[in-house]
Design a protein around this motif. Sequence first.
Motif, mmCIF file in Angstrom:
data_model
loop_
_atom_site.group_PDB
_atom_site.id
_atom_site.type_symbol
_atom_site.label_atom_id
_atom_site.label_comp_id
_atom_site.label_asym_id
_atom_site.label_seq_id
_atom_site.Cartn_x
_atom_site.Cartn_y
_atom_site.Cartn_z
ATOM 1 N N THR A 1 0.836 -1.203 0.000
ATOM 2 C CA THR A 1 0.000 0.000 0.000
ATOM 3 C C THR A 1 0.869 1.251 0.000
ATOM 4 O O THR A 1 0.605 2.201 -0.739
ATOM 5 C CB THR A 1 -0.926 0.008 1.239
ATOM 6 O OG1 THR A 1 -1.707 -1.177 1.231
ATOM 7 C CG2 THR A 1 -1.822 1.219 1.254
ATOM 8 N N GLU A 2 1.929 1.242 0.818
ATOM 9 C CA GLU A 2 2.836 2.386 0.863
ATOM 10 C C GLU A 2 3.491 2.608 -0.506
ATOM 11 O O GLU A 2 3.558 3.747 -0.984
ATOM 12 C CB GLU A 2 3.912 2.169 1.921
ATOM 13 C CG GLU A 2 4.891 3.334 2.016
ATOM 14 C CD GLU A 2 6.027 3.066 2.970
ATOM 15 O OE1 GLU A 2 6.145 3.809 3.957
ATOM 16 O OE2 GLU A 2 6.811 2.122 2.715
ATOM 17 N N ILE A 3 3.942 1.539 -1.137
ATOM 18 C CA ILE A 3 4.576 1.654 -2.459
ATOM 19 C C ILE A 3 3.568 2.186 -3.474
ATOM 20 O O ILE A 3 3.888 3.084 -4.260
ATOM 21 C CB ILE A 3 5.169 0.306 -2.903
ATOM 22 C CG1 ILE A 3 6.344 -0.057 -1.997
ATOM 23 C CG2 ILE A 3 5.616 0.363 -4.363
ATOM 24 C CD1 ILE A 3 6.860 -1.464 -2.167
ATOM 25 N N ASP A 4 2.350 1.671 -3.462
ATOM 26 C CA ASP A 4 1.316 2.165 -4.379
ATOM 27 C C ASP A 4 1.030 3.645 -4.141
ATOM 28 O O ASP A 4 0.888 4.420 -5.089
ATOM 29 C CB ASP A 4 0.023 1.361 -4.224
ATOM 30 C CG ASP A 4 0.103 -0.016 -4.851
ATOM 31 O OD1 ASP A 4 0.988 -0.227 -5.705
ATOM 32 O OD2 ASP A 4 -0.711 -0.884 -4.474
ATOM 33 N N ASP A 5 0.957 4.047 -2.878
ATOM 34 C CA ASP A 5 0.667 5.448 -2.552
ATOM 35 C C ASP A 5 1.791 6.383 -2.981
ATOM 36 O O ASP A 5 1.539 7.468 -3.487
ATOM 37 C CB ASP A 5 0.427 5.612 -1.045
ATOM 38 C CG ASP A 5 -0.875 4.969 -0.591
ATOM 39 O OD1 ASP A 5 -1.719 4.630 -1.454
ATOM 40 O OD2 ASP A 5 -1.023 4.790 0.637
ATOM 41 N N VAL A 6 3.024 5.973 -2.776
ATOM 42 C CA VAL A 6 4.173 6.838 -3.061
ATOM 43 C C VAL A 6 4.590 6.777 -4.527
ATOM 44 O O VAL A 6 4.796 7.798 -5.175
ATOM 45 C CB VAL A 6 5.379 6.477 -2.154
ATOM 46 C CG1 VAL A 6 6.626 7.252 -2.555
ATOM 47 C CG2 VAL A 6 5.030 6.721 -0.699
ATOM 48 N N PHE B 1 10.133 4.214 -12.667
ATOM 49 C CA PHE B 1 11.343 4.372 -11.867
ATOM 50 C C PHE B 1 11.034 5.118 -10.580
ATOM 51 O O PHE B 1 10.187 6.015 -10.567
ATOM 52 C CB PHE B 1 12.425 5.136 -12.646
ATOM 53 C CG PHE B 1 12.899 4.391 -13.855
ATOM 54 C CD1 PHE B 1 13.805 3.346 -13.738
ATOM 55 C CD2 PHE B 1 12.436 4.727 -15.112
ATOM 56 C CE1 PHE B 1 14.236 2.643 -14.846
ATOM 57 C CE2 PHE B 1 12.863 4.026 -16.235
ATOM 58 C CZ PHE B 1 13.757 2.990 -16.103
ATOM 59 N N ILE B 2 11.722 4.771 -9.520
ATOM 60 C CA ILE B 2 11.557 5.425 -8.232
ATOM 61 C C ILE B 2 12.636 6.488 -8.093
ATOM 62 O O ILE B 2 13.824 6.207 -8.262
ATOM 63 C CB ILE B 2 11.675 4.403 -7.083
ATOM 64 C CG1 ILE B 2 10.586 3.349 -7.206
ATOM 65 C CG2 ILE B 2 11.590 5.100 -5.735
ATOM 66 C CD1 ILE B 2 10.732 2.208 -6.219
ATOM 67 N N SER B 3 12.230 7.706 -7.767
ATOM 68 C CA SER B 3 13.188 8.800 -7.588
ATOM 69 C C SER B 3 13.735 8.778 -6.166
ATOM 70 O O SER B 3 13.210 8.090 -5.283
ATOM 71 C CB SER B 3 12.510 10.151 -7.855
ATOM 72 O OG SER B 3 11.563 10.423 -6.833
ATOM 73 N N GLU B 4 14.788 9.559 -5.926
ATOM 74 C CA GLU B 4 15.348 9.680 -4.582
ATOM 75 C C GLU B 4 14.291 10.254 -3.633
ATOM 76 O O GLU B 4 14.193 9.844 -2.481
ATOM 77 C CB GLU B 4 16.599 10.570 -4.603
ATOM 78 C CG GLU B 4 17.279 10.719 -3.262
ATOM 79 C CD GLU B 4 17.848 9.427 -2.714
ATOM 80 O OE1 GLU B 4 17.984 9.324 -1.480
ATOM 81 O OE2 GLU B 4 18.166 8.514 -3.494
ATOM 82 N N GLU B 5 13.509 11.186 -4.117
ATOM 83 C CA GLU B 5 12.441 11.777 -3.302
ATOM 84 C C GLU B 5 11.416 10.703 -2.898
ATOM 85 O O GLU B 5 10.963 10.660 -1.757
ATOM 86 C CB GLU B 5 11.751 12.899 -4.078
ATOM 87 C CG GLU B 5 10.670 13.606 -3.295
ATOM 88 C CD GLU B 5 9.968 14.690 -4.104
ATOM 89 O OE1 GLU B 5 8.854 15.062 -3.693
ATOM 90 O OE2 GLU B 5 10.518 15.141 -5.125
ATOM 91 N N ASP B 6 11.072 9.839 -3.866
ATOM 92 C CA ASP B 6 10.146 8.732 -3.560
ATOM 93 C C ASP B 6 10.740 7.811 -2.507
ATOM 94 O O ASP B 6 10.065 7.399 -1.572
ATOM 95 C CB ASP B 6 9.834 7.905 -4.816
ATOM 96 C CG ASP B 6 9.049 8.671 -5.854
ATOM 97 O OD1 ASP B 6 8.345 9.623 -5.489
ATOM 98 O OD2 ASP B 6 9.155 8.305 -7.046
ATOM 99 N N ARG B 7 12.008 7.510 -2.672
ATOM 100 C CA ARG B 7 12.676 6.576 -1.766
ATOM 101 C C ARG B 7 12.640 7.077 -0.327
ATOM 102 O O ARG B 7 12.416 6.309 0.610
ATOM 103 C CB ARG B 7 14.118 6.340 -2.204
ATOM 104 C CG ARG B 7 14.773 5.188 -1.454
ATOM 105 C CD ARG B 7 16.274 5.143 -1.678
ATOM 106 N NE ARG B 7 16.960 6.310 -1.188
ATOM 107 C CZ ARG B 7 17.230 6.555 0.107
ATOM 108 N NH1 ARG B 7 16.844 5.723 1.031
ATOM 109 N NH2 ARG B 7 17.888 7.637 0.454
ATOM 110 N N THR B 8 12.831 8.359 -0.133
ATOM 111 C CA THR B 8 12.824 8.904 1.227
ATOM 112 C C THR B 8 11.438 8.841 1.859
ATOM 113 O O THR B 8 11.313 8.888 3.085
ATOM 114 C CB THR B 8 13.337 10.357 1.252
ATOM 115 O OG1 THR B 8 12.500 11.166 0.430
ATOM 116 C CG2 THR B 8 14.777 10.433 0.780
#
Length: 79
Positions: A3-8, A14-21
């Motif tokens: 759920t967290e991954i879907d929300d973010v 691709f996942i950005s650094e901002e997403d990763r944080t």
Amino acid sequence: MLTEIDDVVGDKTFISEEDRTKLKYTAQVIKETLPFYTPVAMTTRYNVKETYVDGFRIPKGTEIAVSSTLLYFTMYFGK
């Protein structure tokens, strides 16, 4: 975690650094499970001087293989 991954991340490829944080729970899950499923199962080192471990002599220059998982559990649970 999903759920967290879907929300973010959503539908991004691709996942950005901002997403990763922002993936706080996911980061905690990875930190907790990494010792159980290490990316590097074994590592080797050469002994630079003669050493004794639990009464066993290890001569200088001996190649020593260390299990990352075993090392973690030995440190965590003791001998």
